[in-house]
Write a protein that holds these residues in place. Structure first.
Motif, PDB file in Angstrom:
ATOM      1  N   ALA A 278     -27.541  45.705  57.232  1.00  0.00           N
ATOM      2  CA  ALA A 278     -26.511  45.828  58.268  1.00  0.00           C
ATOM      3  C   ALA A 278     -25.687  44.543  58.332  1.00  0.00           C
ATOM      4  N   ASP A 279     -24.374  44.686  58.327  1.00  0.00           N
ATOM      5  CA  ASP A 279     -23.500  43.503  58.330  1.00  0.00           C
ATOM      6  C   ASP A 279     -23.495  42.793  59.679  1.00  0.00           C
ATOM      7  N   TRP A 280     -23.720  43.552  60.758  1.00  0.00           N
ATOM      8  CA  TRP A 280     -23.645  42.963  62.090  1.00  0.00           C
ATOM      9  C   TRP A 280     -24.866  43.344  62.921  1.00  0.00           C
ATOM     10  N   ARG A 281     -25.064  42.570  63.972  1.00  0.00           N
ATOM     11  CA  ARG A 281     -26.082  42.867  64.978  1.00  0.00           C
ATOM     12  C   ARG A 281     -25.505  42.500  66.331  1.00  0.00           C
ATOM     13  N   VAL A 282     -26.128  42.988  67.387  1.00  0.00           N
ATOM     14  CA  VAL A 282     -25.663  42.597  68.722  1.00  0.00           C
ATOM     15  C   VAL A 282     -26.126  41.168  68.991  1.00  0.00           C
ATOM     16  N   ASP A 283     -25.313  40.422  69.697  1.00  0.00           N
ATOM     17  CA  ASP A 283     -25.672  39.011  69.905  1.00  0.00           C
ATOM     18  C   ASP A 283     -26.770  38.839  70.940  1.00  0.00           C
ATOM     19  N   SER A 284     -27.019  39.881  71.737  1.00  0.00           N
ATOM     20  CA  SER A 284     -28.079  39.786  72.743  1.00  0.00           C
ATOM     21  C   SER A 284     -28.713  41.161  72.908  1.00  0.00           C
TER      22      SER A 284
END
Length: 406
Positions: A278-284
């Motif tokens: 996955a290129d992104w994740r949630v920051d929190s």
């Protein structure tokens, strides 16, 4: 050809999977093997002796009491002239009789009279495979030195039936035969890291960001490298398929966990990054489940951060493996985007494939790839993922052993 002039005696059992044996015969002959076939009476209910004889370019043996063959004890001759006896499909009945030493037809007599290695490819209903008598027979045959390939899990011919019991695919059986008869292990002494599957990036305790990767291609590549003698460390995201045999597997969930596992496996001679990270994740990540607020029209906002780029990190790492291979899953401009990734990420090879909707690569059993390197692009035909893995493993072995780059 890897099996040039090696002699394979193929014993064909009576099951619906017998139709796959026609493809196996073709593959064996393409590899240079000389194939002779013994068919049980039940096998002839599923495939014809004429089809088998045509593909094997030899007569088919069916009768223990054939006056033309048994004048010189033909079942003994058949069993001794072969370099390897392959039983496919190995039905529950055939396994049971082989385990007890029954020899009331030509197939069983050949097995009992042989002094050559035997490889069986079981195929039967999942309940038959898991039944206590079959498990005992399997254990007996293993103790007697019989080798096995499969069975695999999947849908059965019977409507609504699924589970472990499917015969291994022809490519898998061929690979097992090659391992028995032509155990070229050009990657012996080499260590490899392979990543496979998706990553799951949590949003809250019940939701995550992911993709459709099944892990089939990455797991197949890990197995193919191991069959060539490599010591393989597979770093797998969450998948539903079983770990490949002969490979050390580490299970992770997130991109950051995958990168940490990869770095902990260094140094290595080679690394193949197949995982669809996955290129992104949630920051929190929310501690509690994010609840809907009915009637308010309120939609939660997710703040995203970029995940580490595992391929680029290892491609420019202080402990960079000698050979770094990446995968480029693209939906358009496949070759152009793959070539850009090759330059940008410090890879030696990029395997570019089209994963657009309807292509079937994501989660499917087949793949059509283009191999990219500094030397150019090499388009491969659509292949089973196992075949892609075998071809790629041979390319990798050639490069690591100093053969001209592809």
């Amino acid at each position: 050809m890897t099996l040039q002039n090696r002699r394979v005696l193929l014993v064909i059992g009576g099951g619906i999977a017998a139709y796959k044996v026609l493809e196996l015969i073709r593959r064996l002959r393409d590899e240079g093997a000389r194939v002779r076939c013994v068919m049980t009476a039940a096998a002839a209910e599923f495939v014809t002796p004429l089809s088998v004889a045509t593909l094997s370019a030899d007569r088919v043996f069916t009768n223990l009491f054939d006056r033309n063959d048994e004048h010189d004890v033909g079942h003994i001759r058949l069993s001794r002239e072969a370099d390897l006896i392959v039983v496919a499909p190995a039905t529950a009945d055939l396994m049971a009789k082989a385990a007890t030493g029954a020899a009331n037809d030509l197939a069983r007599a050949v097995l009992l009279a042989s002094n050559k290695p035997v490889l069986m490819a079981p195929a039967m209903n999942p309940l038959m495979w898991s039944a206590a008598p079959t498990r005992r027979n399997h254990a007996t045959l293993l103790a007697d030195g019989v080798q096995f390939v499969g069975p695999k899990s999947g849908a059965m011919a019977e409507a609504g039936e699924a589970g472990e019991g499917r015969m291994a695919e022809p490519a898998e059986i061929l690979a097992a035969i090659v391992e028995q008869l032509a155990p070229a292990r050009p990657l012996s002494g080499k260590t490899f890291i392979v990543t496979s599957g998706p990553t799951h990036e949590p949003i809250d305790p019940v939701r995550y960001i992911a993709n459709r990767s099944s892990g089939k291609q990455g797991h197949a590549i890990a197995a193919a490298l191991a069959k060539l003698g490599a010591e393989v460390r597979l770093i797998s995201g969450p998948v539903s398929i079983t770990d490949p045999a002969g490979v050390t597997t580490t299970h992770v969930e997130t991109a950051r966990q995958m990168l940490a596992a990869v770095e902990s496996a260094l140094p290595a001679d080679g690394a193949v990054f197949v995982a669809a990270v996955a290129d992104w994740r949630v920051d929190s990540v929310a501690v509690d489940k994010i609840k809907k607020q009915p009637g308010t029209g309120t939609v939660p906002s997710l703040s995203m951060v970029e995940n580490p780029d595992i391929l680029a990190t290892i491609g420019h790492h202080a402990q960079r493996p000698k050979l770094v291979v990446g995968f480029a899953a693209e939906t358009r401009d496949v070759v152009a985007n793959g070539e850009a990734k090759l330059r940008r990420k410090g890879a030696d090879l990029i395997v570019a494939n089209d994963v657009s909707a309807g292509g079937g690569a994501m989660g499917g059993d087949r793949n059509k790839v283009t191999l990219l390197s500094a030397a150019g692009a090499e388009a491969w035909p659509e292949l089973d993922k196992l075949e892609v893995a075998e071809r790629l493993a041979m390319v990798i072995a050639a490069r690591l052993n100093g053969e001209p780059p592809r």
